[in-house]
Each structure stands twice: as structure tokens, then as C-alpha cells.
Scaffold this motif. Structure first.
Motif, mmCIF file in Angstrom:
data_model
loop_
_atom_site.group_PDB
_atom_site.id
_atom_site.type_symbol
_atom_site.label_atom_id
_atom_site.label_comp_id
_atom_site.label_asym_id
_atom_site.label_seq_id
_atom_site.Cartn_x
_atom_site.Cartn_y
_atom_site.Cartn_z
ATOM 1 N N GLY A 131 -0.340 9.405 -16.259
ATOM 2 C CA GLY A 131 -1.558 10.367 -16.274
ATOM 3 C C GLY A 131 -2.126 10.566 -17.513
ATOM 4 O O GLY A 131 -3.165 10.500 -18.049
ATOM 5 N N GLU A 132 -1.111 11.226 -18.580
ATOM 6 C CA GLU A 132 -1.313 11.471 -19.816
ATOM 7 C C GLU A 132 -1.789 10.436 -20.744
ATOM 8 O O GLU A 132 -2.869 10.655 -21.416
ATOM 9 C CB GLU A 132 -0.107 12.291 -20.572
ATOM 10 C CG GLU A 132 0.250 13.581 -19.884
ATOM 11 C CD GLU A 132 -1.302 14.654 -19.911
ATOM 12 O OE1 GLU A 132 -1.802 14.583 -20.838
ATOM 13 O OE2 GLU A 132 -1.339 15.159 -18.787
ATOM 14 N N GLU A 133 -1.040 9.286 -20.436
ATOM 15 C CA GLU A 133 -1.684 8.087 -21.241
ATOM 16 C C GLU A 133 -3.052 7.531 -20.885
ATOM 17 O O GLU A 133 -3.707 7.030 -21.618
ATOM 18 C CB GLU A 133 -0.462 7.040 -21.241
ATOM 19 C CG GLU A 133 0.790 7.313 -22.027
ATOM 20 C CD GLU A 133 1.491 6.025 -21.819
ATOM 21 O OE1 GLU A 133 1.159 4.883 -21.584
ATOM 22 O OE2 GLU A 133 2.807 6.123 -22.205
ATOM 23 N N LYS A 188 0.462 12.602 -5.476
ATOM 24 C CA LYS A 188 1.551 13.627 -6.159
ATOM 25 C C LYS A 188 2.555 12.639 -6.495
ATOM 26 O O LYS A 188 3.616 13.547 -7.433
ATOM 27 C CB LYS A 188 1.677 14.628 -4.988
ATOM 28 C CG LYS A 188 0.477 15.519 -4.480
ATOM 29 C CD LYS A 188 0.984 16.609 -3.261
ATOM 30 C CE LYS A 188 -0.142 17.506 -3.141
ATOM 31 N NZ LYS A 188 0.194 18.408 -2.066
ATOM 32 N N ASP A 189 2.833 11.905 -5.780
ATOM 33 C CA ASP A 189 4.187 11.061 -6.340
ATOM 34 C C ASP A 189 3.943 10.155 -7.739
ATOM 35 O O ASP A 189 4.876 9.444 -8.197
ATOM 36 C CB ASP A 189 4.474 10.039 -5.263
ATOM 37 C CG ASP A 189 3.308 8.965 -4.973
ATOM 38 O OD1 ASP A 189 2.396 8.961 -5.681
ATOM 39 O OD2 ASP A 189 3.653 8.011 -4.115
ATOM 40 N N GLY A 190 2.697 10.500 -8.473
ATOM 41 C CA GLY A 190 2.449 9.789 -9.663
ATOM 42 C C GLY A 190 2.071 8.219 -9.415
ATOM 43 O O GLY A 190 2.156 7.674 -10.666
ATOM 44 N N ARG A 191 1.648 7.916 -8.289
ATOM 45 C CA ARG A 191 1.525 6.336 -8.072
ATOM 46 C C ARG A 191 -0.008 6.404 -7.422
ATOM 47 O O ARG A 191 -0.671 7.299 -6.868
ATOM 48 C CB ARG A 191 2.205 5.662 -7.147
ATOM 49 C CG ARG A 191 3.798 5.858 -7.820
ATOM 50 C CD ARG A 191 4.810 5.490 -6.721
ATOM 51 N NE ARG A 191 5.007 4.079 -6.647
ATOM 52 C CZ ARG A 191 5.900 3.301 -7.488
ATOM 53 N NH1 ARG A 191 6.529 3.710 -8.392
ATOM 54 N NH2 ARG A 191 5.906 2.025 -7.491
ATOM 55 N N GLU A 195 0.873 -1.114 0.074
ATOM 56 C CA GLU A 195 -0.013 -0.062 -0.009
ATOM 57 C C GLU A 195 1.017 1.253 0.102
ATOM 58 O O GLU A 195 0.495 2.227 -0.883
ATOM 59 C CB GLU A 195 -0.906 -0.159 1.276
ATOM 60 C CG GLU A 195 -2.123 -1.040 1.030
ATOM 61 C CD GLU A 195 -2.846 -1.095 2.376
ATOM 62 O OE1 GLU A 195 -2.698 -0.031 3.288
ATOM 63 O OE2 GLU A 195 -3.903 -1.900 2.568
ATOM 64 N N LYS A 196 1.901 1.148 0.710
ATOM 65 C CA LYS A 196 2.850 2.439 0.899
ATOM 66 C C LYS A 196 3.521 2.568 -0.439
ATOM 67 O O LYS A 196 3.923 3.756 -0.810
ATOM 68 C CB LYS A 196 3.837 2.303 2.091
ATOM 69 C CG LYS A 196 3.131 2.598 3.373
ATOM 70 C CD LYS A 196 4.166 2.179 4.287
ATOM 71 C CE LYS A 196 3.388 2.470 5.856
ATOM 72 N NZ LYS A 196 4.307 2.046 6.976
ATOM 73 N N TRP A 197 4.064 1.409 -1.109
ATOM 74 C CA TRP A 197 4.831 1.807 -2.266
ATOM 75 C C TRP A 197 4.026 2.042 -3.509
ATOM 76 O O TRP A 197 4.470 2.992 -4.213
ATOM 77 C CB TRP A 197 5.566 0.147 -2.312
ATOM 78 C CG TRP A 197 6.727 0.251 -3.573
ATOM 79 C CD1 TRP A 197 6.535 -0.095 -4.855
ATOM 80 C CD2 TRP A 197 7.939 0.834 -3.332
ATOM 81 N NE1 TRP A 197 7.728 0.080 -5.493
ATOM 82 C CE2 TRP A 197 8.648 0.566 -4.770
ATOM 83 C CE3 TRP A 197 8.502 1.300 -2.186
ATOM 84 C CZ2 TRP A 197 9.955 0.874 -4.739
ATOM 85 C CZ3 TRP A 197 9.998 1.764 -2.618
ATOM 86 C CH2 TRP A 197 10.521 1.415 -3.732
ATOM 87 N N PHE A 238 0.085 1.516 -16.560
ATOM 88 C CA PHE A 238 0.674 1.093 -15.223
ATOM 89 C C PHE A 238 2.284 0.747 -15.761
ATOM 90 O O PHE A 238 2.582 -0.124 -16.379
ATOM 91 C CB PHE A 238 0.137 -0.070 -14.623
ATOM 92 C CG PHE A 238 -1.194 0.393 -13.977
ATOM 93 C CD1 PHE A 238 -1.460 0.789 -12.919
ATOM 94 C CD2 PHE A 238 -2.204 -0.013 -15.024
ATOM 95 C CE1 PHE A 238 -2.567 1.216 -12.384
ATOM 96 C CE2 PHE A 238 -3.549 0.297 -14.425
ATOM 97 C CZ PHE A 238 -3.871 0.966 -13.049
ATOM 98 N N THR A 239 2.988 1.572 -15.294
ATOM 99 C CA THR A 239 4.530 1.315 -15.645
ATOM 100 C C THR A 239 5.668 1.357 -14.637
ATOM 101 O O THR A 239 5.339 2.167 -13.534
ATOM 102 C CB THR A 239 5.135 2.400 -16.699
ATOM 103 O OG1 THR A 239 5.033 3.578 -16.260
ATOM 104 C CG2 THR A 239 4.143 2.252 -18.123
#
Length: 464
Positions: free
Chosen positions: A87-89, A187-190, A79-81, A229-230
Motif C-alpha cells: 500500500g505505501e509503495e 484487510k489481508d493486504g491483498r 479470487e479467494k487467494w 505487487f509482491t
């Protein structure tokens, strides 16, 4: 103690309204949130002794100590990771869905001869079963039923129904995932999903806020969602999936020698079943016969009825019943085992997994035939599906512990039923692959091998 706990639980929610999110409470109702947090910690503390006694009484202490408790730390890490999302894709994917949805909408209106609200079951029912006169209409108090099981039967013969089913899938895909996921990227993109240990009746882990386990993969447009998801730069995804774990569990628990030998010899299990059930040489099994055998193989695990199998195979109930009878003649120990599971659940009131996890089955004592039938399916399925769920949990814990013991950068990200996804640093690729193979295949000792399929990729799509 129980009275105290109940009183504490009642008091713990005072001051915080039901629709208040944790974030809002943290910002606006900090004092009440503090009290709530203290009560939430105090209640388990007070309940510990009572609950451990109950676990000992029911024989589930080992499940708690060796599976569920260690799993808490694995899920916390996951969960933390979180998992990285482009987002654009994701926006581009949503636009692609929007275009296809609009195309389908126009096509459906043309096929119907008028414009109407496709999302309205009432309007849709009138169009299909009154205006177009399609067969199989079931009228209810609110209009014709347009449930998936009814439309699925009509789709092969009616283009409009096929288009409506695709329209439904894509609109759900857009609202739930293309739009929904965009709102939960941090905010971390995840995306940081929540994994639940106590939601499902079978013991499987569930994923919420958002649910990353139900992304559709049967249709290509659904599978393409996994492209967003990358892993981070310099990393790669490793995806490991148990091969037919529930059928392997069934072979082990039933002790059926025919099924056990087929797995030990690494045969195509569905072709092998077809060969035995239809009494034809292995090499002469047709694709259709293999598909039918596959449906029976997996149907048996879920306690499927002749009616349900008939619907799956699009054959008569009598033919489906013949398939099932032939299956049990081929694998007699499985029939004995499944009947024994139902008898045990009727006597004890619960089903249990190989590790002792219990699932109550009160439906077996119901006066309602449908409820009792459901209870029988639960009694047959829960020990198999529940054991498979326990095995993947054990594997998760062992994989996570190995990564941490070796102080590796790679992290376990997701569990999707029988599948584990690891964000793997390129320097650790071979070692992580070896860890996955060793820990998953040796999570538990069965009479048949626990095989896994491992794929790699620069996206979740490529790795699956």
C-alpha cells in the motif's frame, strides 16, 4: 420452463434497488437478499435441462464439461487467494505520477501559449486545430475530435501532441490504478479481483473490480506499477507466458507448411516472414523489414485491412495492400483458410474455435458495408483468438489441479491473456516451474510446439 424462469428473474430483484451493493444488501436488506440468493440458485437448477440440451444441439457440451465447468473451481481459488499489494509503495507511485502530470501540464500550457483544461476535448481541439493550426482536424457537432487515432498521427511531428498523449496515459494510470487500487486493498493486504468467464465474445477471461489485465506495460511508468505487487516473505513470483500463441494456432489450423516448418525449426518467425515476403536472405533482413513483417503477421490474425495496416506502418494504403498480397503469396494456405472461415460463418451464421466454441456473426448478413466488413474480421479472428483462449483455460485448470493434487503451498494468482502468475513457495520452486512447463506446453497437441517463457522475481515487475 422459460416462462417460469423469466418470472422468477423478475421477482428475484424485487426489494433490492439496482444501485445496492452486495455488502449493503447484506447489512440492510438481509431478507430480500436471502430471497434473491434462493432465486439465483433456483433459476440455474430449473434451466439446467434446457441449457444442456442446447449445448448438445450446438456441439458445445465438451467446451462446457471439459473447459468451462472445471475452470470455475480454478477461478474461485484465484479470487479467494488474491494478490499482495504494498500500500505505501502504491501511494509513492501515485505521488510520482502526480509530479510528472503537473510537469506535463505546465509544459503543455507553455507550448500552447495559454492555460486551458487539457481534459476538455472542446478546449483542446480549439487550441490544436484553430490556434496552433495543426493539420488533420475533424470537426464534429461538439467541436474538433481529439481521439487517440487522430493525435497519434500528429505526435511524431508536434511535441505538444506527444506531451498530451503522455498526460492522458498518466492521468488514467493515476485515477484507475494508483488511486483506484488503493481503495480495494482488503484487510489481508491483498486485492481480490473477480474473473469472468462469460463477458467477452471470444471466450477470453476478463478481470473486474479491479481489472488487473489492462495495466499498461508499453510505457515504463506503466510497467513500474507492477512493482507494488509482491509475494509474501519466503515466496517468489513465477510468471509463464505463451510465446506467439495466436500465430501458432493459425499455423496449426491453416496447415500452412511454410509457417509450420518455421515454428518447428524454432526460427525468428517475424524475420523468417520478412525474408520470404521481401525475397531476401534471412541474415540480411533489416530491423525495419522485421517490424513490418511483425505488423503483418499479427495483423493477419485480426483480419486487418490494407487501410489499417497502412496506418500501423505509416505507409500508403497501396503499399500496405502490396505487403498483404505478398504475405498471402508466401503463405497461400493461410489465405485459403481465412477465406474458408468467412464462407463458413456466412453459411452457418457463426464462427467456431477448434474446440467447438461458437460466436454468432449476424453482421455478415447486414446491408451495411461497414458492418459486413466487421463481421468478416470477426469470422477470421474468432476461431484463432477463441482457440488460444480455450488453450490458456485448459492450461490453467491443469496447473491448478496439479498444485492441489501434490498438496502444494504455491497458488495460481492471475491470468493475463496468455500469461499465468504463480505465487511460489521457495521450497517448491523447481517443481512448480516444471508443472508450468509440462501443463502449459502440453495443454493441447498442435502441429507446432507451444513454447512458453518463464521468468521469476520478487515482484510482478521483476517476473515479467
Amino acid at each position: 420452463v422459460r416462462t417460469q424462469i423469466r418470472d422468477i428473474q423478475i421477482r428475484s430483484v424485487e426489494g433490492i434497488s439496482r444501485d445496492t451493493s452486495l455488502k449493503k444488501a447484506w447489512e440492510e436488506e438481509l431478507e430480500c437478499l436471502g430471497n434473491y440468493a434462493c432465486y439465483q440458485a433456483f433459476v440455474p437448477c430449473m434451466a439446467r435441462g434446457v441449457l444442456l440440451e442446447k449445448l448438445d444441439e450446438t456441439g458445445m457440451r465438451k467446451v462446457y464439461d471439459e473447459i468451462e465447468l472445471p475452470l470455475v473451481f480454478t477461478l474461485d481459488s484465484m479470487e479467494k487467494w488474491g494478490i499482495s499489494v504494498k500500500g505505501e509503495e502504491l501511494k509513492s507511485y501515485g505521488e510520482k505520477l502526480k509530479v510528472r502530470i503537473q510537469e506535463l501540464e505546465k509544459t503543455i500550457w507553455q507550448e500552447a501559449g495559454e492555460e486551458f483544461n487539457i481534459n476538455s476535448p472542446k478546449q483542446l481541439g480549439v487550441i490544436l486545430f484553430e490556434k496552433m493550426g495543426l493539420p488533420g482536424g475533424k470537426k464534429t457537432k461538439t467541436g474538433y475530435s481529439t481521439a487517440a487515432d487522430i493525435l497519434d498521427k500528429l505526435a511524431p511531428d508536434h511535441a505538444i501532441v506527444k506531451d498530451i498523449l503522455e498526460y492522458r496515459q498518466l492521468t488514467k494510470l493515476k485515477s484507475t490504478y494508483a488511486d483506484g487500487l488503493g481503495n480495494v486493498i482488503r484487510k489481508d493486504g491483498r486485492i481480490h479481483s473477480t474473473f469472468n468467464q462469460t463477458i467477452t465474445a471470444t471466450g477470453r477471461i476478463s478481470s473486474t473490480d479491479p481489472n488487473l489485465q489492462n495495466i499498461p506495460i508499453r510505457m515504463e511508468l506503466g510497467r513500474q506499477l507492477r512493482k507494488v505487487f509482491t509475494p509474501r516473505e519466503g515466496w517468489v513470483f513465477l510468471d509463464a507466458d505463451y510465446s506467439q500463441i495466436e500465430l501458432r494456432v493459425l499455423a496449426h489450423l491453416s496447415g500452412d507448411q511454410e509457417l509450420i516448418e518455421a515454428y518447428r525449426e524454432n526460427k525468428d518467425i517475424h524475420r523468417s516472414t520478412a525474408s520470404k515476403v521481401f525475397h531476401i536472405p534471412f541474415d540480411e533482413v533489416t530491423d525495419l523489414q522485421r517490424r513490418n513483417a511483425k505488423a503483418v503477421n499479427f495483423g493477419i490474425v485480426y483480419g486487418i485491412s490494407s487501410f489499417g495496416l497502412g496506418q500501423d506502418l505509416n505507409v500508403s494504403r497501396k503499399e500496405a495492400e502490396h505487403f498483404i498480397n505478398q504475405y498471402f503469396e508466401t503463405y497461400p494456405a493461410i489465405k485459403t483458410y481465412l477465406d474458408g472461415l468467412v464462407d463458413f460463418a456466412k453459411t452457418s451464421g457463426y464462427a467456431k474455435t477448434m474446440f467447438g466454441r461458437r460466436r454468432p456473426v449476424p453482421e455478415l448478413s447486414s446491408g451495411n458495408f461497414m458492418q459486413r466488413s466487421f463481421g468478416e474480421r470477426v469470422a477470421m479472428n474468432s476461431p484463432i483468438q477463441g482457440t488460444a483462449a480455450d488453450i490458456i483455460k485448459i492450461a490453467m485448470v491443469r496447473v491448478n489441479m496439479k498444485l492441489k493434487e501434490k498438496q502444494m503451498k504455491s497458488r495460481l494468482l492471475l491470468q493475463i491473456h496468455d500469461e499465468l502468475l504463480i505465487e511460489t513457495h521457495l521450497d517448491e520452486f523447481e517443481e512448480v516451474k516444471e508443472i508450468l512447463q509440462n501443463e502449459m506446453m502440453n495443454a493441447v497437441s498442435l502441429r507446432v510446439p507451444l513454447n512458453i517463457d518463464i521468468e521469476q522475481g520478487a515482484s510482478w515487475y521483476e517476473a515479467k
